[in-house]
Design an enzyme around this catalytic site. Structure first.
Site: not given
Ligand code: F6P
Length: 392
Positions: A12, A143, A178
Site C-alpha cells: 500500500g 500499520d 450520537r
Molecule cells: O497495510 C497498509 C494498509 O493500509 C492496511 O492498513 C489495510 O488493511 C490495507 O493496507 C489496505 O490495502 P489496499 O489499499 O490494497 O486496499
C-alpha cells in the site's frame, strides 16, 4: 566504481515513501551513483519497467505524499507458496528467489533497495537467503507492524489524520448525542487504532490483539457512561477487531463464522479485513439491543448509532515532519549499507538512532503486546470516563 542502484516501492502507498526515495537520491548523488526507479514494485521489477531518477529535477520530493515510482501488491512467490508438498514448495521458492536475483543482473543493477511492509520485505529476505542477492530493505507501513524498528515511517502521519477526524466527529456526536464508531485501518495489528484512539480520547478502543466482548466491553460501558451523565460516545474500532468466540456465539446475529472465515485474500494471502466492515456490523448489532435503547431513552439520551470508515483517507496527503525526517534518514542509511556492501539488511529506527538488522529478522510482524502500557492508558480512559475508577 559508479554503482547503479535500483529502488522500488511495494504494498500500500504510505506517507513518507517519497521522503525515503529523496534520501536515497541525495546520498547517491553525493557518492556519484546512478539510481534507477523500478515502477509498480515487484510487478515492474519482473516486467523491466525502469527509468533513471535525476535528483536535480525532484527538488523537495520528501515533502510530497505517495510514491513517485508507483506501487503494487505483487507476490512473485505466489505460485511457489501455493504448492502443498513442503519439499516441492521449498524448492520452488528457492528457484523463484534465484530467478529474482538474476533479474537484478538483467536490469544491470549493482544493488536493489526495496521499500515495503512485511510482504515486500519478505520477498527481498528470501532473495537474500536463497540467492545472496544484493538487496536492502526499508520498513514502510502506516500499520507500524514490523519488528526491529521502533516506528515505520507513515505511521505518525496516519495517526494524525485519524486522530484529527475523531476530534472533529466529536462535535457532531455531541450535537446529536450520537454513538460514533470509527473504523481504523491496520489489518491484524491494533497500533493505529490504539494510538489514534488514545490521542483523540476515544471512549472505547477495540483492537485485534484483544478480542472484545460485546456485552462487557461495549454495551455495559455505554450504559455506565449514560448513567454517569455522558450523552455522546466515540468508539475507535480496528478493521481487524473481532469478538471473543463466546461473545460471537452469544451476542451476534448479523454475521456468521462463515463470513469471517471466507473473506477474500490479497496476493500475499492476507484476508481483506476491511471487507467485513466491523464498524457497520457493530451498528447493526447495537441497533438490535432493545434494552440498551430503552435505557438511553429513559435517560433522555438519543440512541443513534453511526459509523465512519476512515479507509484510505488515512494514507492520503503529505507526510508529517516526523515521517519526512525519518524517511530521509532511512534513505541515507540504505545507501551507506550499499557503500559497505552490507546486503541482506533492513534499515531501522532504534530509539533515536538509525541502524540496521538482518532482513529476515526485520521482515517479521509486530503486534501490540499484552504488556503494552498503551493498553493500560486506553483501559484507564475507558474506565474513568464511565465512572468506574477504583478508589483504593
Ligand atoms: O497495510 C497498509 C494498509 O493500509 C492496511 O492498513 C489495510 O488493511 C490495507 O493496507 C489496505 O490495502 P489496499 O489499499 O490494497 O486496499
Amino acid at each position: 566504481m559508479v554503482k547503479t542502484i535500483g529502488i522500488l516501492t511495494g504494498g500500500g502507498d504510505c506517507p513518507g515513501l517519497n521522503s525515503v526515495i529523496y534520501g536515497v537520491l541525495l546520498k547517491a548523488a553525493d557518492a556519484g551513483y546512478k539510481v534507477i526507479g523500478i515502477e509498480k514494485g515487484w510487478k515492474g521489477f519482473l516486467e523491466n519497467r525502469t527509468r533513471e531518477l535525476d535528483v536535480s529535477s525532484l527538488d523537495d520530493l520528501h515533502t510530497v505524499g505517495g510514491t513517485l515510482i508507483y506501487t503494487s501488491r505483487t507476490n512473485p512467490y505466489k505460485n511457489a507458496k501455493a504448492i502443498q508438498e513442503p519439499v516441492e514448495r521449498e524448492k520452488a521458492i528457492k528457484e523463484t528467489a534465484k530467478m529474482m536475483a538474476s533479474q537484478i543482473k538483467t536490469l544491470k543493477l549493482d544493488a536493489l533497495i526495496t521499500i515495503g511492509g512485511d510482504d515486500t520485505l519478505g520477498v527481498a529476505a528470501a532473495m537474500y537467503k536463497y540467492a545472496g542477492a544484493n538487496v536492502i530493505g526499508v520498513p514502510k507501513t502506516i500499520d507500524n507492524d514490523l519488528s526491529s524498528t521502533d516506528y515505520t515511517f507513515g505511521f505518525w502521519s496516519a495517526i494524525q489524520l485519524a486522530s484529527n477526524t475523531m476530534d472533529n466527529i466529536t462535535t457532531t456526536a455531541r450535537s446529536h448525542q450520537r454513538i460514533f464508531i470509527i473504523e481504523v485501518m491496520g489489518r491484524d495489528a491494533g497500533w493505529l487504532t490504539l494510538v489514534s484512539g488514545i490521542s483523540a480520547g476515544a471512549d472505547i478502543i477495540l483492537i485485534p490483539e484483544k478480542p472484545f466482548d460485546l456485552q462487557n466491553d461495549i454495551i455495559n460501558i455505554l450504559r455506565d457512561r449514560v448513567d454517569s451523565g455522558r450523552k455522546y460516545h466515540i468508539i475507535a474500532c480496528s478493521e481487524g477487531a473481532i469478538p471473543t468466540r463466546e461473545s460471537f456465539e452469544r451476542d451476534f446475529s448479523t454475521i456468521s463464522q462463515n463470513d469471517i472465515d471466507h473473506l477474500p485474500k490479497d496476493d500475499f494471502g492476507n484476508p481483506l479485513l476491511a471487507k467485513l466492515n466491523m464498524s457497520k456490523v457493530l451498528v447493526k448489532e447495537l441497533n438490535n439491543q432493545n434494552k440498551l435503547r430503552e435505557y438511553f431513552i429513559e435517560k433522555d439520551v438519543a440512541y443513534d448509532i453511526r459509523e465512519v470508515t476512515l479507509g484510505h483517507t488515512m494514507r492520503a496527503g503529505t507526510p508529517n515532519s516526523f515521517d519526512r525526517i525519518l524517511g530521509l534518514r532511512l534513505g541515507l542509511q540504505a545507501i551507506k549499507l550499499v557503500n559497505n556492501n552490507n546486503f541482506g539488511q533492513m534499515v531501522c529506527l532504534n530509539g533515536t538512532e538509525i541502524g540496521s538488522v538482518s532482513l529476515s529478522e526485520g521482515a517479521q510482524k509486530k503486534l501490540v503486546p499484552k504488556t503494552s502500557d498503551l493498553l493500560e492508558v486506553a483501559d484507564l480512559i475507558t474506565k474513568v470516563k464511565c465512572g468506574k475508577q477504583n478508589h483504593t
